[in-house]
Scaffold this active site. Structure first.
Site, PDB file in Angstrom:
ATOM      1  N   ASP A  67       0.819  -1.212   0.000  1.00 49.26           N
ATOM      2  CA  ASP A  67       0.000   0.000   0.000  1.00 49.26           C
ATOM      3  C   ASP A  67       0.854   1.265   0.000  1.00 49.26           C
ATOM      4  O   ASP A  67       2.075   1.208   0.174  1.00 49.26           O
ATOM      5  CB  ASP A  67      -0.965  -0.003   1.200  1.00 49.26           C
ATOM      6  CG  ASP A  67      -0.305  -0.446   2.504  1.00 49.26           C
ATOM      7  OD1 ASP A  67       0.931  -0.324   2.616  1.00 49.26           O
ATOM      8  OD2 ASP A  67      -1.005  -0.911   3.406  1.00 49.26           O
ATOM      9  N   ASN A 136      -7.386  -3.362  14.417  1.00 54.04           N
ATOM     10  CA  ASN A 136      -8.768  -3.616  13.993  1.00 54.04           C
ATOM     11  C   ASN A 136      -8.873  -4.813  13.034  1.00 54.04           C
ATOM     12  O   ASN A 136      -9.923  -5.045  12.448  1.00 54.04           O
ATOM     13  CB  ASN A 136      -9.355  -2.363  13.323  1.00 54.04           C
ATOM     14  CG  ASN A 136      -8.606  -1.977  12.050  1.00 54.04           C
ATOM     15  OD1 ASN A 136      -7.653  -2.635  11.649  1.00 54.04           O
ATOM     16  ND2 ASN A 136      -9.039  -0.900  11.406  1.00 54.04           N
ATOM     17  N   HIS A 138      -7.160  -5.208  10.194  1.00 56.73           N
ATOM     18  CA  HIS A 138      -6.918  -4.942   8.768  1.00 56.73           C
ATOM     19  C   HIS A 138      -5.630  -5.615   8.303  1.00 56.73           C
ATOM     20  O   HIS A 138      -4.709  -5.844   9.082  1.00 56.73           O
ATOM     21  CB  HIS A 138      -6.946  -3.436   8.444  1.00 56.73           C
ATOM     22  CG  HIS A 138      -5.751  -2.644   8.871  1.00 56.73           C
ATOM     23  ND1 HIS A 138      -5.798  -1.277   9.036  1.00 56.73           N
ATOM     24  CD2 HIS A 138      -4.470  -2.983   9.158  1.00 56.73           C
ATOM     25  CE1 HIS A 138      -4.607  -0.843   9.388  1.00 56.73           C
ATOM     26  NE2 HIS A 138      -3.785  -1.859   9.477  1.00 56.73           N
ATOM     27  N   GLU A 143      -9.715  -2.196   5.486  1.00 53.39           N
ATOM     28  CA  GLU A 143     -10.348  -1.932   6.780  1.00 53.39           C
ATOM     29  C   GLU A 143     -11.608  -2.785   6.980  1.00 53.39           C
ATOM     30  O   GLU A 143     -12.145  -3.328   6.005  1.00 53.39           O
ATOM     31  CB  GLU A 143     -10.710  -0.442   6.865  1.00 53.39           C
ATOM     32  CG  GLU A 143      -9.534   0.517   6.685  1.00 53.39           C
ATOM     33  CD  GLU A 143      -8.621   0.597   7.915  1.00 53.39           C
ATOM     34  OE1 GLU A 143      -8.413  -0.426   8.597  1.00 53.39           O
ATOM     35  OE2 GLU A 143      -8.106   1.704   8.191  1.00 53.39           O
TER      36      GLU A 143
END
Ligand code: PGA
Length: 241
Positions: A67, A136, A138, A143
């Site tokens: 990313d 979380n 990811h 996400e």
């Protein structure tokens, strides 16, 4: 899924570097999928050491990063391009043309995503993908409430991700709120996956990855369906297993 539990972050980095270097020894023109963030830093240090010891070289290796922040150019010291150059690439012999990171400053970002996905295919696909994990759940910047079918695309970062990443910025306002990320489908197409996690803040996400139901609210849970996943965890990250 294989789970390797180690004592600390340094050991995690060494084990991960062993898996990546074995891949390069077996196939010198391997295609590596790489990650940024705090987690893989020790792995990069160890890969540089192995390169200096002439155990491995990167002359034929190709890399694709997971990313990049949107709206940030290569030269920006917060870009993942800058991170990769300064934590790995400038210390090894990889040809610049073999380095691939999404261009977060591309004028047409949709076209950039399509181009990136195509380049991965043209390189023959990713042999080994290194992943971290967000608190979380990811992977990459995919996400919660994720689309498991997505390929490389523009994503909006969750508040918790912006908070977590703000440690690298002077103020939280400077943290980009969008990024270009390989999609879950891109990640799942890799032949091997090595996911690293350290610290207690990752324990819940790791529990969900290993024991939870596969669900879009914990993006990493999809890895249960991948045939070749290795987790390398320190004791804290593994503490809820
Ligand atoms: P970290 O990030 O390595 O900085 O903890 C991991 C991630 O968000 O995937």
């Amino acid at each position: 899924m294989r789970i390797i539990i180690v004592n600390n972050k340094e050991e995690m980095g060494k084990k991960a570097a062993s898996l990546v270097s074995s891949q390069i020894i077996l196939k010198p023109d391997s295609v590596l999928g790489l990650a940024t963030g705090g987690t893989p830093l020790d792995m990069y240090k160890e890969l540089i050491r192995l390169y200096n010891e002439k155990e491995i070289d990167f002359k034929l290796v190709k890399t694709f990063n997971l990313d990049e922040y949107f709206g940030i150019g290569k030269e920006n010291d917060q870009s993942y391009y800058y991170y990769m150059v300064n934590n790995l690439f400038k210390f090894i012999d990889i040809p610049e043309k073999n380095i691939n990171i999404p261009d977060g400053s591309a004028k047409d970002i949709v076209e950039e995503c399509v181009r990136y996905e195509k380049s991965i295919k043209q390189a023959g696909g990713i042999d080994i993908q290194v992943l971290g994990i967000g608190t979380n759940g990811h992977i990459g910047f995919n996400e919660p409430d994720v689309n498991f079918e997505a390929q490389t695309h523009l994503v909006k970062l969750e508040e918790s991700t912006i908070q977590a990443n703000s440690i690298y910025f002077k103020t939280i306002e400077e943290v980009p709120t969008t990024a270009v990320s390989m999609g879950i489908k891109t990640i799942m197409n890799s032949r091997k996956i090595v996911l690293l996690a350290n610290g207690i803040s990752k324990a819940e996400a790791i529990y969900g990855l290993v024991n939870g139901k596969i669900n879009p609210n914990l993006p990493a849970s999809i890895l249960q369906l991948h045939p070749d996943v290795t987790l390398i965890l320190d004791k804290d990250a593994a503490s809820k297993l």
